[in-house]
Enzyme design. Sequence first.
Site, PDB file in Angstrom:
ATOM      1  N   ASP A 413     -13.572   2.150   8.665  1.00  0.00           N
ATOM      2  CA  ASP A 413     -13.779   1.999   7.230  1.00  0.00           C
ATOM      3  C   ASP A 413     -15.115   2.599   6.800  1.00  0.00           C
ATOM      4  OD1 ASP A 413     -13.167   0.681   4.610  1.00  0.00           O
ATOM      5  OD2 ASP A 413     -14.977  -0.444   5.108  1.00  0.00           O
ATOM      6  N   GLU A 466     -11.956   7.008   7.586  1.00  0.00           N
ATOM      7  CA  GLU A 466     -11.882   7.004   6.131  1.00  0.00           C
ATOM      8  C   GLU A 466     -13.195   7.628   5.652  1.00  0.00           C
ATOM      9  OE1 GLU A 466     -11.996   4.306   2.139  1.00  0.00           O
ATOM     10  OE2 GLU A 466     -12.918   3.651   3.992  1.00  0.00           O
TER      11      GLU A 466
END
Length: 733
Positions: A413, A466
């Site tokens: 993330d 990401e």
Amino acid sequence: MTPLPERAAALPGIDDAVLHAVATGSYHDPHSVLGQHQVAAAGIADPVTVIRTLRPLAEAVFAVLPTGAYLELAHLAHGIWQGVDIAGPGAYEIEARYADGSAWSADDPYRFLPTIGELDLHLIREGRHERLWTALGARLRDLGGVTGTAFTVWAPHARAVRVVGDFNGWDGTLHSLRNMGSSGVWELFVPGVGEGAIYKFDLLAQSGDWVRKIDPMAQLAETPPDTASRIAVSRHEWQDGEWMRRRAASDPHTGPMSIYELHFGSWRPDLGYREAADQLIDYLGALGYTHVEFLPLAEHPFGGSWGYQVTGYYAPTSRFGSPDDLKYLIDRLHRAGIGVLLDWVPGHFPKDDWALARFDGQPLYEHADPRRGEHADWGTYVFDYGNSQVRNFLVANALYWLEEFHIDGLRVDAVASMLYLDYSRDADGWEPNIHGGRENLEAIAFLQEVTATAYKRNPGTIVIAEESTSYPGVTAPTSSGGLGFGLKWNMGWMHDSLQYIREDPLYRSWHHSRITFSFVYAWSESFLLPISHDEVVHGKGSLLGKMPGDHWQQLANMRAYLAFMWAHPGKQLLFMGQEFGQPSEWSEERGLDWWILDQPAHRGLWNLVCELNAVYRGAPALWAHDNDPSGFEWLDGSDAAGNVLAFLRKDGRGEPIAVILNFSGAPHTEYRVGLPFAGGWEELLNTDADVFGGSGVGNFGGVTAVEEPWMGSPASAVLTLPPLGALFLKTGR
């Protein structure tokens, strides 16, 4: 109280300040005072065996020897009792008797040698312990027939550490840990403490204040809002050996990867890990997905964070069951042929005062400089990637999920927030690196270590970034200076394509470059195309809600858009609920709108996703060369006026798939498209088919291409293109 026996009077004295510190649980080396010791006594030739224990409220204390004999101890000071065992060193228990007539007996925690070895301590000092979870935390042990729990914690700034829990009335005075030197590790074996016990650590900061913290290495925690760590034992026996063998021998880049992104708590509320297995396997199997990706499952206190503010990095959230329950779910998914990916959050952590924040009374896991150690936007701390032990904590955590839970890949993330020192900061809110640049060199080195170590130890797994910037080499190998990720989320494709599809078809011709631009850079990285949870929350509406037109047109647009997504180079990810066109925005507080599947139009969209996955998995042209421009060829990317795209996906074996997309609101008849071969072409997929809720416009199952060159292709065919529709054609050769 019983006076010291004459023989004990010849023992060397212990400084009263030390005794007081031991008695208050604030001494760094309680084992040097308590427990069993061989000491030299004045006037005695041989060392004598001294037993000391802390029982501050007792009236009488005894050491119970293996023979059954009772050795009475005398009060030394501050609740510390002492006696001389003339039988010499050996096992014993402590029995304490109290004024109310009650008695207490147990093995002495201070008679045991350290449970953590020199190799473990060396690797921790070096920040190279790849199986850190086997050395730190709470581990059940059997030491010479005595069962209990070994507690170990890394707290290099602490002056003293105590373990507290339901086994000692949350008073750690009797359970102080010993400092293991320059490693910064503290250790204590507590007999009789077993599975299910809850605990925390009390740490004495340099300031003199005590702070109470969870165990950073705990493998289970209480269910929020309770926060204590819990001792867990795994008994799961894995049955996915065949899957793991295939995984180790495969390359995920050259195989199909269609990912269903899922928030566990709101997919089907009230289901636990174990209870969800049958329903999830049946559902994913019907849809044909190759992988499921769970939003973070590590323990987190606030459900509204969706798991992205982690407090227990090694503990699966207990909201849905035990670690073994999660292993059971993953095991079942693997045996059903479904891979499992997990969101992982090494970029920041919350400021809860009972967790990692200021763990031993000052910055430890976080960078001490707020310009590097805090995310103002999220109200969280940033890990100190330059600290080798902190980096080790995170690298080992990635390995923990891959190895202990058989996770097939991690989606990392917020990578952009890690790469740049000035990420979301004012001009005076960040400090340049040693070269004067904005790159976070320590975070870059950390990410390279994570990816390289993960692939080295777990072949066939994948680490996905990401990452929302143009940072170069995200998926380039670490050997050439890249970050080493297996895939990068293609945020550019996502933003451009969603902006295009939002336009009314009447005006799309003016925005044609938005739908074609991603092909310019499609092979600059290894990409994954995401329509994730982030696109259906915070006022953005659902994917269906982004589509223009009336309800039929919205669904038709969505069918064409999903076909474009599946056909585009790169793997794909779709968030739950979008597969049947959920009208409402997603909320973690409620389940999906499952009832809408009873409506034929939405069932048709669901049928399309099933068919897209079936076609995709059965057509190597759609995935075998995702990362190679040789797997793609334009047939016509210039028809802005018609809102049409046409291209080939190629498998290198002469079995291409022709993809023709009509994003206009009207059908195109007598539309000529170039093709690589003359002959029959089967209509493999038509998103406008009745079964998908379409109008049934098409080519009666196929077309015949003739040797008439068209736009650079040696053959061509005349087609009918359905409105807001997509065709996949397969050669009949």
